[in-house]
Motif scaffolding. Structure first.
Motif, PDB file in Angstrom:
ATOM      1  N   THR A   1      40.099 -57.860  37.171  1.00  0.00           N
ATOM      2  CA  THR A   1      39.417 -56.985  38.128  1.00  0.00           C
ATOM      3  C   THR A   1      37.910 -57.220  38.080  1.00  0.00           C
ATOM      4  O   THR A   1      37.231 -57.208  39.117  1.00  0.00           O
ATOM      5  CB  THR A   1      39.744 -55.503  37.830  1.00  0.00           C
TER       6      THR A   1
ATOM      7  N   GLN B   1      42.568 -52.249  42.813  1.00  0.00           N
ATOM      8  CA  GLN B   1      43.699 -52.038  41.909  1.00  0.00           C
ATOM      9  C   GLN B   1      44.136 -50.580  41.941  1.00  0.00           C
ATOM     10  O   GLN B   1      45.319 -50.292  42.068  1.00  0.00           O
ATOM     11  CB  GLN B   1      43.284 -52.431  40.488  1.00  0.00           C
TER      12      GLN B   1
ATOM     13  N   ASP C   1      44.277 -57.077  44.502  1.00  0.00           N
ATOM     14  CA  ASP C   1      44.333 -56.681  43.095  1.00  0.00           C
ATOM     15  C   ASP C   1      45.590 -55.849  42.836  1.00  0.00           C
ATOM     16  O   ASP C   1      45.647 -54.675  43.167  1.00  0.00           O
ATOM     17  CB  ASP C   1      43.066 -55.889  42.728  1.00  0.00           C
ATOM     18  N   GLU C   2      46.579 -56.473  42.255  1.00  0.00           N
ATOM     19  CA  GLU C   2      47.870 -55.850  41.925  1.00  0.00           C
ATOM     20  C   GLU C   2      48.471 -55.085  43.106  1.00  0.00           C
ATOM     21  O   GLU C   2      48.721 -53.880  43.019  1.00  0.00           O
ATOM     22  CB  GLU C   2      47.710 -54.930  40.706  1.00  0.00           C
TER      23      GLU C   2
HETATM   24 MG   LIG Z   1      42.539 -54.933  36.750  1.00  0.00          MG
END
Ligand SMILES: [Mg+2]
Ligand SMILES: Nc1ncnc2c1ncn2[C@@H]1O[C@H](COP(=O)(O)OP(=O)(O)OP(=O)(O)O)[C@@H](O)[C@H]1O
Lengths: 347, 264
Positions: free
Chosen positions: B51, B93, B184-185
């Motif tokens: 991140t 995220q 992000d994820e």
């Molecule tokens: Mg992260």
């Protein structure tokens, strides 16, 4: 129904001078109207971008002083250079006051929005205090605490139509009403446009807003400019209506009044400052007949606390919600973005 | 790995980037690039610095050392909205949507970069502005349909089920018209069928030529979809290669896959 409400309101308020006998009450309405314009301008910042300007009266006062001095004329020497300004028409004064207040909004915005939140509050308070001190101490220009008397009233018209001087309360009432309508339409168009969406996005989630490409500085400064300019217009109208101004115009209480109007009415709604402004503009006149000024202020404060506790979002959103429940329109949940439900036509 | 991706030039390059938080070294000397049209996954254990890398690339964080270039232009010193305006757009995220705003209007805000409204035209309510606004609304529907949340257009962003909020986050990013998308994820918290649909969406985006940099813990998905994988551990890149190379890399197995994650 809701669509016609603004038109009904304008029609009603336009009729008021025709039947209202009480001249003092009409005067109250004019002053209230002027403060409503200032509150509407504050709402653009506080309600839509979420930035609290606790020095908002500075823009109002600057508009008032610039407009007054433009129409009165002045003569002063700066570093030995003599500057003399011959009086210009009051309307030009109001326009100049609007522009200069807008420029101040730009400067404050540029300065303060680098670090937002509490810092912005402090910068705006300090700005108002500095302007107040200038108005108090630059005696050559502002007459200091002795006030600027004899400010000419507004005149409307052209060479070929002849000029009408607005001496009366009724005439000023209509000028203020027309300005409120203009300000309302202006704010409505902005907040329902991509510009307003960007401001609201910054208020709701700044990180996310910047990640989709919204420039923080650009939109916060834009809001500050429009807000400052509009407060300046209100100040100009005030100066030419009251016809005398002194540094008291910059007192903190005036900012507080605007903030109260916005918060109780409903910040971030178009009608909020109008409703809050009417309540807190007229309440003193009604209370005056029953209680002394000190008690009045206490009641004023209590009323505000009561409204904020019972209706934390303000009166307008609460009424809206009550209304949608009544009409059983459960789908119309209130989105923080657009006020008039503007659901995209489904294709 | 698609052969087109091999031939293409790098459009995003992370050059010797280091990020220190006080004494903590979140990233040390990170070096990798992403080519046009490629899907690169950035993987690594929790706290590896993924991140943080996103934050540096998108202008939310200044690197202590090094620089990031996009299409040959240095991104150093650019603000997040300036990075976005170059066509490099990220998602977050931690779920990030405008919670108190309807799904439709969320995406409308996302389209900010595509609005060319003029202030004067807005104030005067010119017909051209209205037409532009109508066209914008049409685009919102297209994006909602693409992502598959068009039936929830009137819901508040914050009231969507978790998985749909993740999708709304992606819709917002897509609205900003990215040529390169940083995710992000994106499937964390999604169930298997939602993940499956998300992979379909990614494939659609790739077919449209979007370059994608993906951070994800879902190994089967990463192994299945990536052209290339960059593995990060304690702020350092320990491997960079195709899924099969990564799966057989002893360092990676030791540091990451060895933590109980089965080979895909
Ligand atoms: Mg992260
Ligand atoms: N703003 C910050 N200040 C201080 N330390 C930070 C900051 N942001 C991240 N870190 C630290 O940097 C390291 C890398 O964090 P990062 O969030 O990049 O990891 P990650 O790879 O995304 O992990 P995860 O898979 O859990 O999301 C961690 O040790 C984290 O605690």
């Amino acid at each position: 129904m809701k669509r016609f409400l603004p038109y009904l309101a304008v029609a009603f308020f336009a009729s008021v001078p025709l039947w209202l006998q009480d001249q003092y009450f009409l005067h109250t309405l004019v002053v209230t109207g002027i403060f409503i314009i200032a509150a509407m301008s504050l709402n653009l910042l506080l309600g839509y971008t979420g930035q609290l300007s606790l020095g908002h009266v500075a823009f109002f006062g600057i508009g008032a002083y610039v407009s007054a001095l433009t129409s009165l004329g002045f003569s002063l020497s700066i570093f030995g250079v003599q500057i003399t300004h011959e009086p210009w028409p009051a309307v030009v004064g109001v326009i100049l006051g609007t522009i200069i207040a807008g420029l101040c909004g730009y400067l404050i915005g540029k300065l303060a929005f680098r670090v937002r939140g509490a810092y912005f509050v402090i910068v705006t308070i300090s700005f108002a205090e500095v302007v107040r001190l200038v108005s108090l101490n630059w005696v050559e220009l502002t007459n200091g605490p002795l006030a600027l008397p004899g400010i000419p009233p507004l005149t409307l018209g052209f060479e070929w139509t002849g000029f009408a001087t607005l001496w009366g309360k009724g005439q000023n009432y209509y000028v203020v009403l027309a300005t409120i309508v203009l300000a309302y339409v202006l704010i409505k168009r902005i907040v329902n446009s991509p510009y307003g969406r960007a401001m609201i996005a910054l208020r709701e989630n700044e990180t996310l807003a910047t990640s989709v490409g919204v420039s923080v500085t650009k939109y916060l400064v834009l809001a500050a400019v429009i807000s400052g300019a509009m407060a300046g217009t209100a100040g100009g109208l005030y100066a030419h209506y009251i016809q005398i101004i002194d540094p008291m115009v910059f007192m903190f209480l005036n900012t507080v009044t605007m903030v109260i109007m916005v918060i109780t009415g409903g910040k971030g709604t178009l009608a909020g400052p109008l409703v809050g402004g009417l309540i807190f503009g007229i309440a003193p006149v009604i209370l005056r007949d029953y209680v002394g000024p000190e008690v009045q202020w206490i009641l004023y404060g209590l009323l505000m606390i009561l409204i904020v506790f019972v209706l934390p979002e303000g009166i307008v959103p609460a009424v809206e919600r009550w209304f949608t429940r009544k009409t059983g329109n459960s789908a119309a949940k209130r989105s923080a973005l657009v006020l008039e439900s503007s659901k995209g036509a489904r294709s | 790995m698609s052969s087109a991706a091999v031939a293409a030039k790098p459009i995003l390059a992370v050059e010797h980037v280091a990020v220190h938080f006080g004494g903590l070294i979140a990233i040390s000397d990170m070096n990798f690039d992403v080519r046009e049209g490629e899907l690169v996954s950035l993987i690594g254990p929790n706290g590896a610095g993924k991140t943080t890398a996103f934050n540096v690339i998108t202008g939310f964080l200044k690197p202590t050392k090094g620089r990031v270039t996009f299409r040959g232009e240095s991104l150093n010193g650019l603000k997040p909205h300036e990075v976005t305006s170059l066509g490099l757009v990220r998602t977050f995220q931690r779920t990030s949507v405008f919670e108190k705003i309807s799904v439709f209007e969320n995406v409308l805000i996302g389209l900010h970069r595509r609005t060319k409204a003029s202030l004067l035209g807005t104030i005067l309510a010119l017909p051209s502005e209205r037409r532009a606004e109508a066209a914008l609304r049409e685009e919102v529907w297209e994006i909602l349909r693409l992502v598959g949340i068009d039936h929830q257009a009137d819901e508040m962003g914050g009231s969507l089920p978790y998985g749909d909020q993740r999708l709304l986050g992606v819709a917002l990013a897509l609205a900003a018209n990215p040529s390169a998308l940083l995710l992000d994820e994106p499937v964390s918290g999604m169930n298997a069928s939602e993940t499956g649909r998300f992979i379909d969406l990614l494939n659609k985006l790739r077919a449209n030529g979007k370059t994608i940099l993906l951070v994800e813990h879902d190994m089967p998905m990463v192994m299945g979809i990536s052209d290339r994988i960059v593995v990060l551990n304690y702020g350092r890149i320990i491997a960079n290669g195709t899924p099969s190379q990564i799966q057989n890399d002893p360092d990676v197995i030791q540091a990451y896959l060895g933590q109980g994650v089965k080979h895909a």
